[in-house]
Design a protein around this motif. Structure first.
Motif, PDB file in Angstrom:
ATOM      1  N   SER A  13       0.830  -1.202   0.000  1.00 56.36           N
ATOM      2  CA  SER A  13       0.000   0.000   0.000  1.00 56.36           C
ATOM      3  C   SER A  13       0.864   1.252   0.000  1.00 56.36           C
ATOM      4  CB  SER A  13      -0.911   0.011   1.231  1.00 56.36           C
ATOM      5  OG  SER A  13      -0.148   0.228   2.413  1.00 56.36           O
ATOM      6  N   ARG A  14       0.275   2.365  -0.389  1.00 55.39           N
ATOM      7  CA  ARG A  14       1.011   3.624  -0.417  1.00 55.39           C
ATOM      8  C   ARG A  14       1.562   4.001   0.967  1.00 55.39           C
ATOM      9  NH1 ARG A  14      -3.608   4.520  -3.648  1.00 55.39           N
ATOM     10  NH2 ARG A  14      -3.157   4.963  -5.843  1.00 55.39           N
ATOM     11  N   PRO A  15       0.733   3.989   2.020  1.00 48.19           N
ATOM     12  CA  PRO A  15       1.285   4.351   3.335  1.00 48.19           C
ATOM     13  C   PRO A  15       2.411   3.426   3.779  1.00 48.19           C
ATOM     14  CG  PRO A  15      -1.109   4.440   3.377  1.00 48.19           C
ATOM     15  CD  PRO A  15      -0.732   3.782   2.079  1.00 48.19           C
ATOM     16  N   ALA A  16       2.259   2.124   3.537  1.00 49.42           N
ATOM     17  CA  ALA A  16       3.287   1.173   3.956  1.00 49.42           C
ATOM     18  C   ALA A  16       4.572   1.388   3.167  1.00 49.42           C
ATOM     19  CB  ALA A  16       2.789  -0.260   3.773  1.00 49.42           C
ATOM     20  N   ALA A  17       4.435   1.648   1.870  1.00 48.73           N
ATOM     21  CA  ALA A  17       5.619   1.871   1.041  1.00 48.73           C
ATOM     22  C   ALA A  17       6.366   3.120   1.489  1.00 48.73           C
ATOM     23  CB  ALA A  17       5.214   1.999  -0.421  1.00 48.73           C
ATOM     24  N   SER A  18       5.639   4.214   1.699  1.00 53.81           N
ATOM     25  CA  SER A  18       6.279   5.442   2.120  1.00 53.81           C
ATOM     26  C   SER A  18       6.961   5.284   3.475  1.00 53.81           C
ATOM     27  CB  SER A  18       5.257   6.578   2.184  1.00 53.81           C
ATOM     28  OG  SER A  18       5.865   7.795   2.545  1.00 53.81           O
ATOM     29  N   ALA A  19       6.279   4.632   4.401  1.00 59.75           N
ATOM     30  CA  ALA A  19       6.850   4.439   5.726  1.00 59.75           C
ATOM     31  C   ALA A  19       8.111   3.593   5.684  1.00 59.75           C
ATOM     32  CB  ALA A  19       5.815   3.785   6.645  1.00 59.75           C
ATOM     33  N   ALA A  20       8.164   2.643   4.750  1.00 60.02           N
ATOM     34  CA  ALA A  20       9.313   1.747   4.661  1.00 60.02           C
ATOM     35  C   ALA A  20      10.527   2.416   4.042  1.00 60.02           C
ATOM     36  CB  ALA A  20       8.938   0.501   3.856  1.00 60.02           C
ATOM     37  N   VAL A  21      10.324   3.283   3.043  1.00 56.78           N
ATOM     38  CA  VAL A  21      11.468   3.810   2.292  1.00 56.78           C
ATOM     39  C   VAL A  21      11.917   5.203   2.711  1.00 56.78           C
ATOM     40  CG1 VAL A  21      10.789   2.421   0.302  1.00 56.78           C
ATOM     41  CG2 VAL A  21      10.094   4.827   0.407  1.00 56.78           C
TER      42      VAL A  21
END
Length: 241
Positions: A13-21
């Motif tokens: 998901s967008r939030p998960a991707a942003s939080a990870a990178v």
């Protein structure tokens, strides 16, 4: 077995991707993540590219590298699926570790090199106009979208994405083709302020933080976009953008 069925290829998901990178110096933009590595010469850029490529040797079709004499732009996405997956995040972590060990740090991400642009076309009959644009640009269907009225992308990954906004009636006194500039989520407020200071006008923030609609002194519009607030239902076709 399709790519989506492969182990570790679950969409993110967008939030998960942003939080990870984000803590790694990358930013999430338009279904992919990008990092900028500053360099002082083309020779150094080649070294950065070699390190990054060496860390992603078993992930064909995921890492794209753009070399300049002052920066290297790294973009990661599963190009077959057209979206970010868990495997892509593993590539980001591996590449970041290799670069850091070699003395190269991803960032900064606030300048134009870390943004992605797409072109939006207002249309009353999307299936009628879409084949023309697909052919004249030699683009292909966005694999994450509808093959009938969805977006188009450059198969080389060089040109901006194209998408079509469904209209209920023709719009007068407004450009029917406008740019969507996807910027890092933590730099959009600064970009909006700078655009207004440069003579622009903020027309609408009704859909922030997904996008803001701005216009130049003659009313030509552009949307500044981020990945945020895009998990909610899509806005109706009568929205500003």
């Amino acid at each position: 077995m399709t790519n989506a069925d492969q182990p570790g290829a679950a969409p993110v998901s967008r939030p998960a991707a942003s939080a990870a990178v984000t803590p790694l110096g990358w930013r999430y933009l338009l279904n992919r993540v990008r990092a900028i590595v500053p360099v002082t010469s083309l020779d150094e850029a080649v070294r950065v590219a070699a390190v990054a490529a060496g860390a992603a040797t078993d992930t064909t079709g995921r890492l794209t590298i753009d070399l300049r004499d002052d920066r290297v732009a790294l973009t990661v996405v599963d190009r077959r699926a057209g979206r970010l997956t868990e495997t892509d995040l593993a590539v980001v972590r591996s590449v970041t570790t290799a670069l850091t060990d070699a003395g190269f740090v991803p960032g900064p991400t606030g300048d134009s090199a870390a943004q992605l642009t797409e072109i939006a076309i207002d249309a009353l009959d999307i299936p009628a106009v879409r084949p023309f644009w697909r052919t004249v640009l030699a683009y292909v269907d966005d694999p994450t979208d509808s093959p009938v009225d969805g977006g188009l992308i450059d198969p080389t990954g060089l040109g901006p994405a194209l998408w079509f906004q469904q209209m209920d009636a023709p719009r007068g006194q407004r450009n029917r083709i406008h740019l969507d500039v996807d910027v890092p989520h933590d730099h959009v407020d600064e970009r909006i302020a700078a655009a207004v200071a440069a003579g622009g006008t903020l027309l609408s923030d009704a859909h922030a933080r997904a996008f803001w609609v701005l216009a130049d002194a003659e009313g030509n519009e552009v949307c500044l976009c981020t990945w945020q607030d895009r998990e909610r239902p899509a806005a109706p076709s009568t929205a500003v953008d």
